[in-house]
Design a protein around this motif. Sequence first.
Motif, short mmCIF file in Angstrom:
data_model
loop_
_atom_site.label_atom_id
_atom_site.label_comp_id
_atom_site.label_asym_id
_atom_site.label_seq_id
_atom_site.Cartn_x
_atom_site.Cartn_y
_atom_site.Cartn_z
N LEU A 230 1.50 3.66 -10.61
CA LEU A 230 0.83 2.99 -11.73
C LEU A 230 0.95 1.53 -11.57
O LEU A 230 -0.13 0.82 -11.46
CB LEU A 230 0.98 3.41 -13.00
CG LEU A 230 0.40 4.57 -13.63
CD1 LEU A 230 0.84 4.73 -15.02
CD2 LEU A 230 -1.25 4.28 -13.45
N LEU B 203 2.10 3.44 -2.86
CA LEU B 203 1.03 4.32 -3.72
C LEU B 203 1.30 5.81 -3.31
O LEU B 203 0.93 6.78 -4.14
CB LEU B 203 -0.53 4.10 -3.15
CG LEU B 203 -1.11 2.77 -3.75
CD1 LEU B 203 -2.79 2.85 -3.25
CD2 LEU B 203 -1.07 2.84 -5.55
N GLN B 204 2.27 6.04 -2.22
CA GLN B 204 2.83 7.15 -1.92
C GLN B 204 4.19 7.42 -2.49
O GLN B 204 4.79 8.52 -2.28
CB GLN B 204 2.65 7.39 -0.35
CG GLN B 204 1.48 7.80 -0.06
CD GLN B 204 1.18 7.29 1.48
OE1 GLN B 204 2.05 6.52 1.95
NE2 GLN B 204 0.13 7.91 1.84
N HIS B 205 4.73 6.83 -3.33
CA HIS B 205 6.03 6.77 -4.01
C HIS B 205 5.85 8.13 -5.04
O HIS B 205 5.16 8.35 -5.46
CB HIS B 205 6.29 5.59 -4.91
CG HIS B 205 7.91 5.40 -5.04
ND1 HIS B 205 8.51 5.98 -5.94
CD2 HIS B 205 8.74 4.59 -4.39
CE1 HIS B 205 9.71 5.76 -5.81
NE2 HIS B 205 9.93 4.80 -4.84
N ALA B 206 7.29 8.34 -4.88
CA ALA B 206 7.03 10.03 -5.80
C ALA B 206 7.42 9.46 -7.20
O ALA B 206 6.91 10.41 -7.96
CB ALA B 206 8.31 10.75 -5.23
N ASN B 207 7.58 8.35 -7.73
CA ASN B 207 7.83 7.77 -9.25
C ASN B 207 6.34 7.49 -9.52
O ASN B 207 5.97 6.42 -9.00
CB ASN B 207 8.59 6.92 -9.11
CG ASN B 207 9.14 6.44 -10.72
OD1 ASN B 207 8.09 6.46 -11.50
ND2 ASN B 207 10.33 6.17 -10.63
N GLY B 208 5.91 8.37 -10.43
CA GLY B 208 4.37 7.73 -10.95
C GLY B 208 4.45 6.33 -11.51
O GLY B 208 3.32 5.71 -11.44
N ALA B 209 5.32 6.05 -12.21
CA ALA B 209 5.52 4.64 -12.67
C ALA B 209 5.38 3.57 -11.52
O ALA B 209 4.67 2.67 -11.88
CB ALA B 209 6.67 4.32 -13.60
N LYS C 85 -7.83 6.25 -6.45
CA LYS C 85 -8.21 7.58 -7.20
C LYS C 85 -7.33 8.70 -6.62
O LYS C 85 -6.72 9.32 -7.49
CB LYS C 85 -9.56 7.93 -6.52
CG LYS C 85 -10.27 8.56 -7.47
CD LYS C 85 -12.17 8.51 -7.13
CE LYS C 85 -12.36 9.45 -5.84
NZ LYS C 85 -13.64 9.37 -5.49
N ALA C 86 -7.09 9.04 -5.35
CA ALA C 86 -6.27 10.00 -5.00
C ALA C 86 -5.01 10.06 -5.50
O ALA C 86 -4.46 11.00 -6.15
CB ALA C 86 -6.45 10.25 -3.48
N PRO C 87 -4.19 8.89 -5.30
CA PRO C 87 -2.72 9.13 -6.06
C PRO C 87 -2.67 9.18 -7.49
O PRO C 87 -1.91 9.93 -8.02
CB PRO C 87 -2.27 7.76 -5.58
CG PRO C 87 -3.17 7.00 -4.74
CD PRO C 87 -4.25 7.74 -4.60
N THR D 146 -3.52 12.99 -8.11
CA THR D 146 -2.41 13.72 -7.92
C THR D 146 -1.25 13.53 -9.35
O THR D 146 -0.59 14.75 -9.57
CB THR D 146 -1.50 13.10 -6.78
OG1 THR D 146 -2.46 13.04 -5.62
CG2 THR D 146 -0.27 14.37 -6.32
N GLU E 174 0.72 -1.10 0.03
CA GLU E 174 0.09 0.03 0.00
C GLU E 174 0.85 1.30 -0.04
O GLU E 174 0.54 2.33 -0.50
CB GLU E 174 -1.00 0.10 1.19
CG GLU E 174 -1.75 0.97 0.85
CD GLU E 174 -2.97 1.08 1.94
OE1 GLU E 174 -3.03 0.34 2.99
OE2 GLU E 174 -3.98 1.86 1.94
N ASP E 175 2.07 1.24 0.55
CA ASP E 175 2.79 2.61 0.81
C ASP E 175 3.53 2.98 -0.56
O ASP E 175 4.00 4.08 -0.80
CB ASP E 175 3.94 2.47 1.98
CG ASP E 175 4.67 1.25 1.77
OD1 ASP E 175 4.78 0.67 0.95
OD2 ASP E 175 5.43 1.08 2.68
#
Lengths: 395, 841
Positions: free
Chosen positions: B279, B270-276, B304-306, B309, B267-268
Motif C-alpha cells: 500500500l 509491489l510483490q512484497h508479502a506485507n500488505g502495508a 490493480k493486481a496487487p 490480491t 516496483e518490486d
Amino acid sequence: MPVAASAIYFLNLRGDVLVNRLYRDDVGGNMVDAFRMHIMQTKELGTCPVRHIGGCSFFYMRISNVYIVIVVSSNANVACAFKFVVEAVALFKSYFGGSFDEDAIRNNFVLIYELLDEIMDFGYPQNLSPEMLKLYITQEGVRSPFSSKPSDKPVPNATLQVTDSYEVLPFGMPDLKLGLNDKIGLEKESQLKSRPAKSGKTIELDDVTFHQCVNLTRFNSEKTVSFVPPDGEFELMKYRITEGVNLPFRVLPTIKELGRTRMEVNVKVKSVFGAKMFALGVVIKIPVPKQTAKTSFQVTSGRAKYQASIDCLVWKIRKFPGQTEPTLSAEVELISTMAEKKSWTRPPIQMEFQVPMFTASGLRVRFLKVWEKSGYNTVEWVRYITKAGSYEIRC
Amino acid sequence: MAPPAQSQRSPSPSQPSGKSELSDLKLQLRKFAGSRAPGVDDSKRELFKKVISYMTIGIDVSSLFGEMVMCSATSDIVLKKMCYLYVGNYAKVNPDLALLTINFLQRDCHDQDPMIRGLALRSLCSLRVANLVEYLVGPLGSGLKDSNSYVRMVAVIGVLKLYHISASTCIDADFPSMLKHLMLNDSDTQVVANCLSALQEIWSAEASRSEEAPREREALISKPVIYYLLNRIKEFSEWAQCLVLELITKYVPSDSSEIFDIMNLLEDRLQHANGAVVLATVKVFLQLTLSMTDVHQQVYERIKAPLLTLVSSGSPEQSYAVLSHLHLLVMRAPYVFSSDYKHFYCQYNEPSYVKRLKLEMLTAVANESNTYEIVTELCEYAANVDIPIARESIRAVGKIALQQYDVNAIVDRLLQFLEMDKDYVTADALVLVKDLLRKYPQWSHDCIAVVGNISSKNVQEPKAKAALIWMLGEYSQDMQDAPYILESLIENWDEEHSAEVRLHLLTAVMKCFFKRPPETQSALGAALAAGVADFHQDVHDRALFYHRILRYNVSVAERVVNPPKQAVSVFADTQSSEIKDRIFEEFNSLSVLYQKPSYMFIDKEHRGPPEFADELGNLSIGEAEDNVVPSQRVEENDKDLLLTTAEKEETRGSSNNGSAYNVPYDSAASVFASQTQIESAISNPTTAGHSQQASFGIDDLLGLGMPAVPDAPPSPPQLKLNAKAALDPSTFQQKWRQLPVALSQELSLSPQAIAALTAPQALLRHMQSHSIHCIASGGQSPNFKFFFFAQKYKESSNYLVECIINTSSAKAQVKIKADDQSTSQAFSTLFESALSKFGIP
C-alpha cells in the motif's frame, strides 16, 4: 507516520484487561473503558474494526477469545497496524506453541511484556523477526518450543477460493531456486536460452507476492524464484489466478420446499479430477431452516447428520475418489410456526476438502535446485495439495 | 523454568486478603534483598513474577517499590527485565520513588552487556517524570554513540521520549542534529528508521515554535536524503520500509526521468508479502505521477493486481483496510476496474463492513457491458439475512439505474422488489422508484401500475411513505384510487408522526386537487384544516400558504404547486472534489477509512472525556442542522426555480439525513457544508465544540455566497490597496521589529477554506488577488504560517500581517502592524473579508 500506537490492549470477551502496554501519554488511561462502553457493550462490535471515539481511533481484532486493541491519536496507517497485530500474534503463537487465547496469555504475561517491549517502542514497530528476538528474549513460552505458522496459499477465484499449497522443507541455510510453469517465467527462459518455449500448459498468474527472503530483483530479471529460506516452515509465495482454474468438484443441489413443514434436499457432488486421485476430508454443509425438527438421510457414500448448532446438514466423506458422483437425499421436517411469515433465505452450501497431488491452478514446480555449501546431501521434495479456502455454492 | 499455571493463578482466589499477601511479599523480598546465596535468583524470579501478575490484574503493588529497587541489584537479566517493567509502571505515579531507581538505571546504562545497557536506557526514558529529565541527557548522549546497534536503536527512540517529556531539554542538548547524523551514517537500518521517525515527529511538533524546524523538515525530503534511503530500502525491515516509502511520497522529483527511476527501483515492492508495504508503494506511485496523466493511468493498471490480491488474503480486518483504499481508487477511476467487477462480489460470510464497501464499488464500476451481471448479483443479496446489507443492495440497484441509460431491465428488477412483499424491501424500492421517475418520467406508466398495487398500510417508514405519497400526487391522473388513498391518509393525520410525510401529504393532495378537483375537494379541505392546526411549524406554514394562495387565485396556485417539471439529469455527489482530493493525498491513513480528511477527526484540543461524547455529539448535530437550513433556503430560492416546493422539501429532508443519492445538484454545496458540520460535530464532541459549531454555522452563512459578506466592512474610510505593492524582505523584517502590534485577533475559517488550504501557495494566490502580498510562508498541515504585507494605494503606508493558520481547529491567528495606526482597523476588515472569501469558487 506508520503506526505510532499510543497503547495496545489485550482483552478477554468480557472486556477485562489481560495485558496492556501504554506507549504514549497522549491518550488517557480510560481508553479501555471507552472501548468497553462504546464498542463492546453495543452492537457496534461487528460493524467496523476501526472506530473513532473521543478523538482517538481504535483498531481491534478478535483472535480466538481475545480482543487485541490498538489505540492511536494520530492519522495512522491502518493497514500497517493490522499487519503488525497479525504478525505479533503469529510471533506469540510461535512462543506459546501454536495457541493464542486467554489462557495462553495469562500463562505467559511476563513473556508478552518482554515481547511487547521489543517489537514496539514508543508506538513504532521495531523488530518482529524471530531470529533477532531470540537474542533479547529471556523468558520461555509456557506451552512448547519454537514452531512456525503453517503455509497455505489461497487462490481466490471470483466467488470461490481454492487453496493450492506447496511445502518446501529445506534444512540448514542453503540457496534455493524454484522454477514454475508460469507463462512469464517460461517465456523469459526460452528468451534467455534462445529456443522456442516447450509446448504444454503454461499458467498465467494475475499477481504474485513473495516472502521477505525472496530476491525480488532476481525474480524481476530472470523470473525464477531464488531465496535463502529462514528456519522452519514458511509461506514462500502467494499467487492469484482468475482464468482457467479447474475446480475439483461440481455440486448440483436441488432443494424443494413441500408446503410449510416439509423440505426435500437432493445434493449430488461430482469429482472432476483424475480417477486415480482422491480427495480427503470432504465436508459438505447444507443449510436448513432454523425450525428443522427431524431429518432422514440416504447417502451413497460417507455419513451425514443434522447439526442443530449451525443449522446445517453435515455430510462427511473421508476419502472421495475422482470421477465419482455420490449423492445425498434428505427429507427435512419443519416445525410449523405461525409467526414465521418470512420466507427462508437460503444461505449457500459450503464445502471443505483437500486434494493431494492436484493443483486447481495447474501450476507445477518444474525444478527446485538447492546449493548447499556445507556439502551434505539434500533431498528435494515437492508435494502438491489443493485445499478449499472458501468454497460456496448458491442454491 | 516453566512456571506452572497454578503458581500465577493461585493468588487470585486469595485476593480479599490482598493486604496480608502484600506484606508477606514485602517481607520475602526484604529477606532476599541483600542475599547472595546460590538459588536466590530463582526464588526472586518467582516473587517478581507474582508482583507483576498482581500488577497486571490491577492490584496496586506500588507499596513494594522500595523493596523491588533493593532487589534490583542483581546480574540476572530476567530479574532485571521484570524489575524495569515494574519500575516503568509505577514511576509516573510515584515521582519521588522514581528518584530511587535513577541510580541503578544509570549504572546499568554503563553495563558491559549491550542488552542491559539498552534495556536500562529504555526504562530510564520510559519513567516519564518531568523533574528527572536532567538525568537522561548523559546516558542518551552516550547511548547514541554506543558501539552496539541495539543500544543506539533504543537511544534514538529515547530522544523522542525525552522530547515529549521536555522539548526544550531535548533541543538544547542538540539531540536532533545527532539523530540527523546517525540517520545518514549508521550501518544499522533500524537505527536509521528510528531516527527518521523521531526527526519527523520532533520537527512537525517544533514547526510552530522554531524557525529552523520547517527547514529541517524540508531537509528530510531533500534529494540526498531520499536517494540515500532509496538505495538502502531493501535492508530495512518491512515496517521501516513503510516509513521510508511514506517519506518518499512527499518528495518532489525534478523531472520525469527521476520519477521513472524511483518507480523502477520500487516496483518490486509491489510483490512484497506485507500488505502495508504494498500500500505504501502504491501511494508513492500515485503521488509521483499525479501531474502525468497517462502515466497515472498506467499506474492504476499496474497496482490493480496487487491490491486485488491483498483484498482477498489476510483477516477481514486487514482486508477491510486495503479494501477502503481500493474503494477510494475505484471511486476516482471506476472505468479502470470495470472488468474486475467479480472481485467485488460479496461472500456470504463476509462481515458487513466489507460487504458495504463492495456494494459501493459494484455500483461505481457498473457500465454498459457488465450492468446485467452486476444487477443480477445484487438482486441475490436483496434476500440476504443481514437486513441492512439487503437494503444497501437494493439501493445499489437503484443507483446503477440512475447512472445508466439502458434502464429497461433494471426497472423490471426494481418492480420485482416491490412484489417481494418484505417491508424493508418495499420501503427502499419505493424510494428508488420515486427517484427513477424524477429522472426518467417516461417510465411512469410501468411503475405506476405496480406502485398502485401497494397498500399504503404496509408502508411504515417515513421516507418510503413520503415517496409513495409523492407518486400519488404526481401521478394522480394515472392512478385510479389516488384521491381515495390520500383521503384515507389524511383521515389518519394525527397518527402520522413524521412531519416530512405530512408535508408531502399536503403537497400531494394539492396536486391531486388540480388534476381531479371533484374527487379531491373534501380531502383537500380536511388536509388544510389539519395542516393549519398542526403543531409543526413547517407543516402549519405550508398549509396556511396553500390556503391563502388558493383563496387568492387558483390558477396561480396551480402554477406554483404543480408546474411542468424538468427531469433531473444528474443527482449530486455529497462530497466536494476538494475534500476527495484531500483524502487522496492522505492515502494509506485513517482518512481513507473514515472517508474524511484528517483535520476533521484529528483535533487534540477538542478531545473530551469519551463518556459524554455521544450525547454532546447529538446535541451539536441538532444545532448544525438548524444553522444550515436558512442558508440552504436562500440558495434554493435564488437558483432553483424549476423544482417544486415538494422537491425542495425533499432536498432538505434528505440532506439533513445525509443521504447521498436523492439530492438535486444545485444544493450540492450547501449539502456538503451541512455534512461537514455534522461530521465535525461528531468528531469534536466537547463543550468547546459548541462554540466552534456556532462559528462554523455563521461562516457558512457568510461563505455560501450570500450577500452578507459585504456588510462586514464599515463604510466610512474605504481603504484602497496598491495592487503592485513591493517591499523587500529586509525592510519587512526591520519594520516588523520596530512597529508595535496594532491589532491582534483570531478569525475562524470556513471548511471550504480549510479544504482549499492544501499548500501555502493556494492562499498566497488568493490574497494576491486582493492586493495583499506574501513575503514569507511555510508550514505543513495542520499549521501554516504566513507573513503578508500590503500598501495603501498611492501612498507608501505599509501594513504588515502575521497570520498563523491551524487547519485542524479552523482558526487563524492574525497580528497586524501598520505604519499608519489610524487605518489599521480598516485594513483588518479588508484582510478579514479577503480571507473569508478564500476557498469559495
